[in-house]
Design an enzyme around this catalytic site. Sequence first.
Site, mmCIF file in Angstrom:
data_model
loop_
_atom_site.group_PDB
_atom_site.id
_atom_site.type_symbol
_atom_site.label_atom_id
_atom_site.label_comp_id
_atom_site.label_asym_id
_atom_site.label_seq_id
_atom_site.Cartn_x
_atom_site.Cartn_y
_atom_site.Cartn_z
ATOM 1 C CB SER A 107 -31.367 7.905 21.691
ATOM 2 O OG SER A 107 -32.814 7.784 20.895
ATOM 3 C CB SER A 147 -32.250 6.355 18.026
ATOM 4 O OG SER A 147 -31.518 7.681 18.238
ATOM 5 C CE LYS A 201 -35.442 6.597 22.934
ATOM 6 N NZ LYS A 201 -35.196 6.549 21.415
#
Lengths: 95, 477, 483
Positions: free
Chosen positions: C150, C174, C75
């Site tokens: 996210s 997330s 990420k």
Amino acid sequence: MALTTEEVNKIAYLARLGIDEQDVDSYAKELSGILNLVEQMSSVNTEQVTPMAHPMDQVQRLRVDEVTEGDQRALFQAQAPDVEAGLYLVPKVID
Amino acid sequence: MEWETVIGLEIHAQLATKSKIFSGASTAYGAEPNTQACAVDLGLPGVLPVLNEQAVHLALRFGVAIGAEIAPYSVFSRKNYFYPDLPKGYQISQFELPIVGQGVLDIEVEGETKRIGVTRAHLEEDAGKSLHEDFQGLSGIDLNRAGTPLLEIVSEPDMRSAKEAVAYMKKIHTLVRYLGICDGNMQEGSFRCDANVSVRPKGQAEFGTRAEVKNLNSFRFVEKAINYEVERQIDRIESGLSVVQETRLYDSDLDETRSMRSKEEANDYRYFPDPDLLPVVITEALIEQARGELPELPDAKKLRFKEQYGVDEETAVLLTHSKDTADYYEAVISASGCEVKLCTNWVTGHLAGALNKDGLDITQSPIGHARFAGLLARIADNTISGKIAKQVFEALWHSDQTADEIIDQKGLKQITDTGAIEAIIDEVIANNAGQVEQYLSGKDKVFGFFVGQVMKLTQGKANPGEVNAMLKEKLKR
Amino acid sequence: MHNQTIAELAKGLQAGEFSSQELTTAHLARIKQHSGLNCFITVTEVEALAQAKIADQLISDGKAGPLTGIPLAHKDIFCTQGIKTSCGSKMLDNFQAPYNATVIERFNQAGAVTLGKLNMDEFAMGSSNETSFFGPVKNPWDHSAVPGGSSGGSACAVAARLAVGATGTDTGGSIRQPAAFCGITGLKPTYGRVSRYGMIAFASSLDQGGPMTRTVEDAALMLQTMAGFDSRDSTSVDKPVPDYSTGLNDSLAGLKIGLPKEFFGDNLNTQMAQVVEEAIAEYTRLGAEVVEVSMPNINLSIPAYYIIAPAECSANLSRFDGVRYGHRCEAPEDLNDLYIRSRGEGFGSEVKRRILIGTYALSTGYYDAYYLQAQKIRRLISDDFKKVLSEVDVLMGPVTPTPAFGLGEKTGDPIEMYLSDMYTIAVNLAGLPALSIPAGFVDQKPVGLQIIGNYFDEARLLNVAHRFQQETDWHQQAPAGIE
């Protein structure tokens, strides 16, 4: 709880956050909506409750007082928008 | 109307740690800009603070020294505001739960002792520095100082004059250096203060509106800034204006304070507990350890000096205002084996004068305590006279030799051979028949002339007392 | 090759069936082929191949660990030295991190290969990946749907077999929510289990990094590398890390499962409820005992979260000021102009909303009513969990009230978006570990089962989830077009 556009502008300034003039109204509306959402908290009696700042019931660990970091100025300043003579440049600071 | 001044001080003492309060970067003074600002100090994305153990220990030491309450549980908070010398956009400080609570400190002003309350002392990180020169209308930011540990010592509004404020600040200055928690170097910014100043009609209970004068880094400036500020406030009130609560800056060139534009906007610091740091827990054992590390404190030492060495208050203050001076003094006494009075006179007199003249403190003295003691020992055993001693002192100041070596080399040893002195006295009497006549006719003043002549001929190496006695005896005849 | 798990690929690498360079090249090709999904912000092809080469050497030297040579992706919230680390924001579009996050260091030391940096909601603020400066990520199961957020890029990349495993971070769901939306396994560890150093902070007291994989077995392998004490993170917990793989097959006989009745209310659509109930039925077949429990304060999670997280983020994001790194506006007139425009231009509207709410909640006169009250409610919620977790071993429930919603469906109404996290947020407030595993489909879109465990009980969570995957094949399904 409804926020006025004036309040939005005030908060935005506190946060030094530029928001477009034409968006202020919609921010005011959305933020008021969020405040309404969180409003239900006020109905809970929490007089006897200790606030919880951390999920773990732990205490601060202490670091031994040693110098472990050397000079990495060149590496760090490669990311900077404006530097001169090793200094970060900004518009004039007025005391 | 008669006015009363009310002053509270916030003193920032830089703690004497090797590394910063939340990072492993060096705190050494004077490095090239930004070479001691590591990822954490710069507030790079993703970095996290870890608390320096020594900063906590030093804060505790201060707390126990002023008999303050030590918080078993204290918390770091974020103080939010934007400023280019503040890399994260918040300063990590302690707000609601500081590590050191209420304590007290006694100050002496004009022979009176006054007790000043210390509200709290908390740990925080210092900011960087803005440099205004030479960048075509821009400012340059040096973040070497960012993250340096500070102990902010907040007093009660207990002081009533600039003099008291200075006495209090000096007292803290002495204390932190005694404790070894701060080097006290004011030029380098290691010890500085903000003064909260207000005035009120004498007898009024409520405080007047205060102004905060920022960043005072000398005792003189504290005194001058407060005096200026007091006058300014009285002037305003007397001419029908009110005092505005604001932050002001002292300009030492103009000897005035002025409003700080940058701090004029109403600040809302939005303090909240820093989620990157956990509560600091201080155990009884840690407090005990801090107590164990306490040296003899300035007040106790002063009392002991008065009792043990029989010095008066003023001298005791001189000898104990810095621990280094006190240590030097006691080392001289023990190494020389001399009468205390002689040591006291020389340490507070000639040595202090010479250091002062060259702008040195005792730790920078060219004459270490051992060589100094060597000099005093030769005075005490009459090897040299006081006058010659000053000559030897000069030589010690400029060389590494011992007093004995200098005395030997320069032949400064006092003449102890009474026969030799007697011969010189006879010579002086023989060559100055006129003065002898005058003396014998009752002009006692002439006696000094004879002493001077003898000392001159012996190059000062005769013992003045002995010369006096012998002359008196000879001139009787 | 791309359909194999970490565990399978590691065996193949060590047996010399293929090299890490071949494996990496194959994945890099897939990333190109499926670039329309918009999973990656940065593909680090050169670095990946160099790492693969080193990994091959380690393997032939017999020095390989379970992750050596395995192509992973991270990420874009984790700092990677010399590689763009954008956090999904224009603010950091020009930022090359000068250091590695601890998590990245750990993967590097394990010999894993980094394929690149994954798309995400800007500064991890979002539930649909639509707040990313780099554009939304598509759900591989339905290109008109969101992948969740996210960590949407991470979930999509794993589901589409562009990376064998990925890292994610979870502040309010997330990791779990996008894992559920994309039909993969996602674990949010106990707060403090995985170092936050170098993981760009959104809400420091809630953020936690974790693995996103196709199988629980792989999640265990990744967590093994990620977990552990880090002296650079004051909130990192100094507690030994157990072996997460050894107990995966332990029997579930006698396992006590609690079903919080608040999780099965009106908000949950019936098809979703059915999937969850069927999963739970599978557990009873495995010998578990199911009881209903109640957590009366859990409905206050969203209000408390939407004060605490914005408050923390309002301060965390103050460092982005255009002075030392990141976006700086053109020709600032003065200092305030520099701040206001750099931040105004650098942040998107969701980030701005949260900074504004947080700033407001902390400001004089509102602190007690909002921030302090939220912290007290946080305590009540945490106490609810402590109580029920003293009575049962794990809690189970849905991850989301609906399957993946449509792109653009909720962007007009932030609150609607916030409510989609209603089942995940409480866990972050309490700091507990929780995971999401694929449990079925609704409208041809994957549905997740959430399993919540006690503090530092990741090994048990993994065991419970793994046994389910031994009995079901939901996790083996692949989206159409990527097989």
